[in-house]
Design an enzyme around this catalytic site. Structure first.
Site, PDB file in Angstrom:
ATOM      1  N   ARG A  54     -12.967  -0.055  -6.449  1.00 31.26           N
ATOM      2  CA  ARG A  54     -11.543  -0.113  -6.134  1.00 31.26           C
ATOM      3  C   ARG A  54     -11.344   0.626  -4.820  1.00 31.26           C
ATOM      4  O   ARG A  54     -12.287   1.184  -4.268  1.00 31.26           O
ATOM      5  CB  ARG A  54     -10.661   0.417  -7.283  1.00 31.26           C
ATOM      6  CG  ARG A  54     -11.270   1.309  -8.287  1.00 31.26           C
ATOM      7  CD  ARG A  54     -11.634   2.667  -7.732  1.00 31.26           C
ATOM      8  NE  ARG A  54     -10.503   3.198  -7.002  1.00 31.26           N
ATOM      9  CZ  ARG A  54     -10.554   4.067  -6.029  1.00 31.26           C
ATOM     10  NH1 ARG A  54     -11.704   4.545  -5.608  1.00 31.26           N
ATOM     11  NH2 ARG A  54      -9.469   4.496  -5.420  1.00 31.26           N
ATOM     12  N   GLY A  55     -10.092   0.622  -4.325  1.00 33.39           N
ATOM     13  CA  GLY A  55      -9.849   1.215  -3.018  1.00 33.39           C
ATOM     14  C   GLY A  55      -9.925   0.110  -1.970  1.00 33.39           C
ATOM     15  O   GLY A  55     -10.874  -0.687  -1.964  1.00 33.39           O
ATOM     16  N   ALA A  56      -8.929   0.072  -1.083  1.00 34.36           N
ATOM     17  CA  ALA A  56      -8.766  -1.091  -0.205  1.00 34.36           C
ATOM     18  C   ALA A  56     -10.010  -1.448   0.639  1.00 34.36           C
ATOM     19  O   ALA A  56     -10.486  -2.593   0.569  1.00 34.36           O
ATOM     20  CB  ALA A  56      -7.542  -0.882   0.680  1.00 34.36           C
ATOM     21  N   ARG A  95      -7.565  -9.317  -6.566  1.00 33.63           N
ATOM     22  CA  ARG A  95      -6.458  -8.354  -6.690  1.00 33.63           C
ATOM     23  C   ARG A  95      -5.505  -8.605  -5.518  1.00 33.63           C
ATOM     24  O   ARG A  95      -5.958  -8.920  -4.417  1.00 33.63           O
ATOM     25  CB  ARG A  95      -6.967  -6.891  -6.655  1.00 33.63           C
ATOM     26  CG  ARG A  95      -7.648  -6.449  -7.943  1.00 33.63           C
ATOM     27  CD  ARG A  95      -7.988  -4.955  -7.911  1.00 33.63           C
ATOM     28  NE  ARG A  95      -6.826  -4.114  -8.129  1.00 33.63           N
ATOM     29  CZ  ARG A  95      -6.845  -2.788  -7.947  1.00 33.63           C
ATOM     30  NH1 ARG A  95      -7.950  -2.162  -7.528  1.00 33.63           N
ATOM     31  NH2 ARG A  95      -5.763  -2.069  -8.165  1.00 33.63           N
ATOM     32  N   GLN A 208      -7.531   8.122 -10.808  1.00 40.62           N
ATOM     33  CA  GLN A 208      -8.453   8.080  -9.663  1.00 40.62           C
ATOM     34  C   GLN A 208      -8.536   9.439  -8.969  1.00 40.62           C
ATOM     35  O   GLN A 208      -9.542   9.771  -8.355  1.00 40.62           O
ATOM     36  CB  GLN A 208      -7.997   7.024  -8.637  1.00 40.62           C
ATOM     37  CG  GLN A 208      -8.194   5.594  -9.075  1.00 40.62           C
ATOM     38  CD  GLN A 208      -6.969   5.029  -9.756  1.00 40.62           C
ATOM     39  OE1 GLN A 208      -6.204   5.750 -10.366  1.00 40.62           O
ATOM     40  NE2 GLN A 208      -6.776   3.724  -9.647  1.00 40.62           N
ATOM     41  N   ASP A 249      -3.175   0.626   0.801  1.00 38.44           N
ATOM     42  CA  ASP A 249      -3.780  -0.662   0.456  1.00 38.44           C
ATOM     43  C   ASP A 249      -3.330  -1.773   1.389  1.00 38.44           C
ATOM     44  O   ASP A 249      -4.012  -2.782   1.554  1.00 38.44           O
ATOM     45  CB  ASP A 249      -3.447  -1.026  -0.990  1.00 38.44           C
ATOM     46  CG  ASP A 249      -4.109  -0.025  -1.908  1.00 38.44           C
ATOM     47  OD1 ASP A 249      -3.524   1.052  -2.126  1.00 38.44           O
ATOM     48  OD2 ASP A 249      -5.239  -0.291  -2.341  1.00 38.44           O
ATOM     49  N   ASN A 259       0.746   2.085  -1.242  1.00 41.11           N
ATOM     50  CA  ASN A 259      -0.376   2.867  -1.777  1.00 41.11           C
ATOM     51  C   ASN A 259      -0.146   3.039  -3.278  1.00 41.11           C
ATOM     52  O   ASN A 259       0.881   2.591  -3.822  1.00 41.11           O
ATOM     53  CB  ASN A 259      -0.489   4.218  -1.061  1.00 41.11           C
ATOM     54  CG  ASN A 259      -1.782   4.938  -1.383  1.00 41.11           C
ATOM     55  OD1 ASN A 259      -2.856   4.328  -1.375  1.00 41.11           O
ATOM     56  ND2 ASN A 259      -1.707   6.222  -1.675  1.00 41.11           N
ATOM     57  N   LYS A 260      -1.076   3.708  -3.936  1.00 38.24           N
ATOM     58  CA  LYS A 260      -0.999   3.902  -5.391  1.00 38.24           C
ATOM     59  C   LYS A 260       0.378   4.393  -5.805  1.00 38.24           C
ATOM     60  O   LYS A 260       0.954   5.261  -5.142  1.00 38.24           O
ATOM     61  CB  LYS A 260      -2.088   4.899  -5.801  1.00 38.24           C
ATOM     62  CG  LYS A 260      -2.200   5.210  -7.261  1.00 38.24           C
ATOM     63  CD  LYS A 260      -2.357   3.985  -8.129  1.00 38.24           C
ATOM     64  CE  LYS A 260      -3.573   3.160  -7.782  1.00 38.24           C
ATOM     65  NZ  LYS A 260      -3.548   1.822  -8.422  1.00 38.24           N
TER      66      LYS A 260
END
Ligand code: MRU
Length: 369
Positions: A54-56, A95, A208, A249, A259-260
């Site tokens: 995960r993570g852009a 995603r 995370q 992201d 972002n998150k």
């Protein structure tokens, strides 16, 4: 990055078997460090969707390797062009929020289709996936070089006293192949001997922050403290946060940063307390089309059970515990958008700029539409 004395990236091709791409199963960190081999585009999609990776920037790099694996497995396709296009579509949609995925898959498709003969596709796909991966590593290294002077400046103002940095989610090397985005300036400043301490938002529902960022920082020796997602405002009111650095992201070329979920609330609290709020990102995370991030950035809705349950590792297996009443529904919006007006600046591989169309243009005139 160094893990227990060995150097790892977050994704790499297996050195003995070029048809296998290896990743770290991030769902099991920090308690288990398990490597998983990907051999098909389908497995790659599953790894992205189910958050093994995960993570852009890492989602982008994984998507690129997924296209490579699709080409590896193309052997029996009747219509190679149709096969490639369908596989790219599926991978690109694994995603929705991180624009890096769409960007990387498109870059792969373009590079492959430059070769008219399908027999040349495998080589083209291999070299492009390597290029994308290496470029992300270098971009993140540059983000570190451009961002660390901001930390040094605060350190000087505080006469060398600890610089307290708050971050949300994991925008570290695990999210980016290497170095990280938000963490790159922190690692660079720490390596120069600047006294830093990181407030790590735990980042519910998938933690995370407490699982991944805390682990990464610990591996590097960076002092840090895990806090609940709601503690940041209180710490800012009491002068305990000198700056916020987060990843993103997808950031529009006008400076709105997705972002998150929860990042927006941190930006509001930072504004109210005059705490600088920086967003660190490689240009692969910039959306050159969308103007209004709040309105137009697609926000992923994930399984409500991620909110209803707390997940963890027990005897090597992922287990969960239900928290609310059995029949209470939950909503799991995975990201939010911080409007440009709340962002002090963007830290990119080409330097710092204002979070605005003019700011982004000043660094990336060649990429602006
Ligand atoms: O749902 P995730 O874990 O993929 O979300 C990741 C984030 O929100 C990160 O902060 C973002 O991708 C930046 S990564 C450098």
């Amino acid at each position: 990055m160094n893990v227990n004395g060995k150097w790892y990236r977050a994704i790499w091709p297996n050195e003995h078997d070029p048809e296998t791409v290896e990743i770290i199963d991030q769902r099991k960190l920090p308690h288990r460090f398990e490597i998983v081999g990907l051999t098909t585009a389908e497995k790659t999609i599953q790894a992205i969707r189910d958050m093994y990776v995960r993570g852009a920037p890492l989602i982008g790099a994984t998507g690129a390797w997924g296209v490579y694996l699709a080409v590896v497995n193309m052997k029996d396709a009747d219509n190679p062009l149709q096969y490639l296009k369908e596989e790219c579509f599926k991978i690109g949609n694994a995603r929705p929020t991180a624009v890096n995925l769409e960007w990387a898959v498109k870059a792969m498709e373009t590079a492959i289709l430059e070769k008219p003969n399908a027999e040349d596709w495998l080589k083209a796909a291999w070299f492009k996936a390597i290029e994308i991966t290496e470029a992300e590593v270098e971009n993140c290294r540059q983000i570190g070089l451009h961002g660390s002077p901001l930390i040094e400046e605060i350190s000087k103002k505080k006469n060398g006293k600890t610089v307290n940095i708050l971050t949300h989610c994991n925008a570290g090397w695990l999210a980016c192949v290497d170095h990280g985005t938000a963490t790159a300036p922190i690692y660079a400043a720490f390596d120069k001997g600047i006294d830093v301490h990181v407030w790590v938002d735990e980042t519910r529902p998938l933690n995370q922050g407490s699982r991944l960022t805390a682990w990464e920082l610990g591996q590097h020796g960076v002092p840090h403290t895990v806090i609940t997602d709601n503690a940041g405002g209180h710490l800012m009111q009491h002068g305990k946060v000198d700056m916020v650095i987060v990843g993103t992201d997808r950031t529009t070329h006008t400076g709105d940063a997705a972002n998150k979920v929860g990042t927006y609330l941190k930006a509001l609290a930072a504004k109210d307390n005059n705490v600088p709020f920086y967003v660190a990102l490689p240009s692969s995370t910039i959306d050159w089309e969308l103007k209004d991030g709040v309105k137009d950035i697609p926000i992923e809705n994930r399984d409500p059970d991620e909110v209803r349950k707390v997940w963890g590792l027990h005897d090597g297996h992922l287990v969960d515990v239900l928290v609310p009443p059995e029949d209470s529904p939950a909503l799991n919006v995975a990201f939010d958008v911080t409007p440009a007006r709340l962002v002090t600046g963007l830290i990119t591989e080409r330097g710092l700029c204002k979070a605005s169309e003019d700011g982004v243009r000043s660094l990336f005139p060649d990429k602006m539409k």
